[in-house]
Motif scaffolding. Structure first.
Motif, PDB file in Angstrom:
ATOM      1  N   LYS A   2     -14.149-113.821  -8.111  1.00 29.56           N
ATOM      2  CA  LYS A   2     -15.566-114.045  -7.883  1.00 29.56           C
ATOM      3  C   LYS A   2     -16.448-113.505  -9.003  1.00 29.56           C
ATOM      4  CE  LYS A   2     -15.815-111.974  -3.994  1.00 29.56           C
ATOM      5  NZ  LYS A   2     -16.462-111.577  -2.732  1.00 29.56           N
ATOM      6  N   PHE A   3     -15.874-112.883 -10.019  1.00 27.24           N
ATOM      7  CA  PHE A   3     -16.691-112.335 -11.088  1.00 27.24           C
ATOM      8  C   PHE A   3     -16.691-113.290 -12.279  1.00 27.24           C
ATOM      9  CE2 PHE A   3     -15.367-108.651  -8.633  1.00 27.24           C
ATOM     10  CZ  PHE A   3     -16.614-108.182  -8.291  1.00 27.24           C
ATOM     11  N   ALA A   4     -17.864-113.826 -12.597  1.00 29.60           N
ATOM     12  CA  ALA A   4     -17.991-114.745 -13.721  1.00 29.60           C
ATOM     13  C   ALA A   4     -18.058-113.956 -15.017  1.00 29.60           C
ATOM     14  CB  ALA A   4     -19.258-115.595 -13.562  1.00 29.60           C
ATOM     15  N   ASP A  95     -24.242-110.993   4.939  1.00 32.72           N
ATOM     16  CA  ASP A  95     -24.698-112.268   4.390  1.00 32.72           C
ATOM     17  C   ASP A  95     -26.207-112.274   4.169  1.00 32.72           C
ATOM     18  OD1 ASP A  95     -22.121-113.187   4.376  1.00 32.72           O
ATOM     19  OD2 ASP A  95     -22.317-114.433   6.174  1.00 32.72           O
ATOM     20  N   HIS A  98     -26.667-108.541   1.309  1.00 31.25           N
ATOM     21  CA  HIS A  98     -26.108-108.482  -0.043  1.00 31.25           C
ATOM     22  C   HIS A  98     -26.870-109.326  -1.073  1.00 31.25           C
ATOM     23  CE1 HIS A  98     -21.950-106.861   1.419  1.00 31.25           C
ATOM     24  NE2 HIS A  98     -22.954-106.048   1.680  1.00 31.25           N
ATOM     25  N   TRP A 102     -28.767-107.748  -4.467  1.00 33.13           N
ATOM     26  CA  TRP A 102     -28.609-108.217  -5.847  1.00 33.13           C
ATOM     27  C   TRP A 102     -29.968-108.519  -6.477  1.00 33.13           C
ATOM     28  CZ3 TRP A 102     -25.563-107.935  -9.749  1.00 33.13           C
ATOM     29  CH2 TRP A 102     -25.711-108.816 -10.827  1.00 33.13           C
ATOM     30  N   SER A 130     -17.454-108.470  -0.112  1.00 35.64           N
ATOM     31  CA  SER A 130     -18.625-109.281   0.200  1.00 35.64           C
ATOM     32  C   SER A 130     -18.355-110.765  -0.010  1.00 35.64           C
ATOM     33  CB  SER A 130     -19.794-108.839  -0.691  1.00 35.64           C
ATOM     34  OG  SER A 130     -20.909-109.688  -0.501  1.00 35.64           O
ATOM     35  N   ARG A 131     -19.041-111.585   0.792  1.00 36.90           N
ATOM     36  CA  ARG A 131     -18.988-113.024   0.588  1.00 36.90           C
ATOM     37  C   ARG A 131     -20.044-113.492  -0.403  1.00 36.90           C
ATOM     38  NH1 ARG A 131     -18.063-115.379   6.698  1.00 36.90           N
ATOM     39  NH2 ARG A 131     -20.059-114.343   7.088  1.00 36.90           N
ATOM     40  N   THR A 132     -20.871-112.586  -0.876  1.00 41.01           N
ATOM     41  CA  THR A 132     -21.864-112.914  -1.900  1.00 41.01           C
ATOM     42  C   THR A 132     -21.203-112.896  -3.271  1.00 41.01           C
ATOM     43  OG1 THR A 132     -23.687-111.966  -0.607  1.00 41.01           O
ATOM     44  CG2 THR A 132     -24.028-112.184  -2.979  1.00 41.01           C
ATOM     45  N   PRO A 133     -21.303-113.959  -4.055  1.00 36.56           N
ATOM     46  CA  PRO A 133     -20.662-114.002  -5.376  1.00 36.56           C
ATOM     47  C   PRO A 133     -21.517-113.313  -6.441  1.00 36.56           C
ATOM     48  CG  PRO A 133     -21.683-116.113  -4.910  1.00 36.56           C
ATOM     49  CD  PRO A 133     -21.921-115.251  -3.695  1.00 36.56           C
ATOM     50  N   PHE A 134     -21.327-112.013  -6.617  1.00 41.09           N
ATOM     51  CA  PHE A 134     -22.092-111.267  -7.607  1.00 41.09           C
ATOM     52  C   PHE A 134     -21.674-111.696  -9.010  1.00 41.09           C
ATOM     53  CE2 PHE A 134     -21.915-108.496  -3.873  1.00 41.09           C
ATOM     54  CZ  PHE A 134     -23.260-108.215  -3.699  1.00 41.09           C
ATOM     55  N   PRO A 135     -22.608-112.175  -9.832  1.00 35.27           N
ATOM     56  CA  PRO A 135     -22.268-112.636 -11.185  1.00 35.27           C
ATOM     57  C   PRO A 135     -22.213-111.468 -12.175  1.00 35.27           C
ATOM     58  CG  PRO A 135     -24.578-113.085 -10.736  1.00 35.27           C
ATOM     59  CD  PRO A 135     -24.016-112.444  -9.491  1.00 35.27           C
TER      60      PRO A 135
END
Length: 212
Positions: A2-4, A95, A98, A102, A130-135
């Motif tokens: 999930k980490f870009a 959901d 988070h 950010w 987390s289901r939030t995709p933190f960039p």
């Protein structure tokens, strides 16, 4: 994953600093801050969002009315008691919370970016859960053996054993987190050893973002 890679916003490179409860990630975060890194504590941002007049207080109270401290503030103690025993409630909270954390983090580091800082970290226990995709550009994982963690938490004294076990149960174990970590800091020896490792990791990060 999930980490870009190599996300740069506001002329800053953003990394995640994570670790399970009792690993000492906040201690490591302070060490990075002492070395000039902008480090923002996600727990502190959450408190600001939930406290009296916080941006999410009303929404959380509508979602979990039994967790209200008053009409404008959330009782974090009641909320924690609920979500650490109710997975569905925890997911609903995360959901909502988070993504807001950010956005609050980006607002917080904006002033540092304008001042010329190029590297920032968000310190949070559940970046991977987390289901939030933190960039983020990458993830720094702080670890410690369970017995060390339990000893630290018992000395801290703000949680009883059942609460500690409940928090550990919802966090991904270290052997799984290692699959996602870009940098590892083992924090079970003396602080001088940990500080040396922090300096080594920071040197690597500076190299990654092209500063050295």
């Amino acid at each position: 994953m999930k980490f870009a890679a190599w996300i740069e916003t506001q002329n800053m490179f953003h990394y995640g600093l994570t670790g399970g409860i009792g690993t000492g990630k906040s201690t490591v975060g302070r060490m990075f801050a002492d070395l000039g890194v902008v480090v923002v504590d996600a727990d502190r941002l959450a408190r600001e969002l939930l406290d009296d007049g916080g941006h999410l207080a009303a929404e959380i109270i509508d979602m979990f009315p039994d967790c209200a401290k008053n009409r404008r503030a959330v009782s974090r103690e009641k909320l924690a008691e609920l979500v650490f025993t109710n997975p569905e409630a925890r997911r609903r909270l995360e959901d909502l919370l988070h993504p807001a954390i950010w956005n609050a983090y980006l607002e917080k580091v904006q002033a540092y970016a304008k001042a010329g800082s190029s590297l920032a970290m968000i310190e949070a226990a559940v970046l991977l859960e987390s289901r939030t995709p933190f960039p983020l550009c990458g993830l720094i994982l702080v670890t410690a053996p369970k017995m060390v963690r339990l000893k630290r938490l018992s000395q801290r004294g703000d949680l009883v054993s059942d609460q500690i076990e409940a928090r550990m149960a919802v966090q991904m174990p270290d052997y799984e987190k290692l699959l996602f970590a870009d940098h590892l800091i083992e924090n079970h020896a003396d602080l001088d050893a940990t500080r040396l490792r922090v300096e080594q990791v920071l040197g690597t990060l500076r190299h990654e973002i092209g500063e050295v």
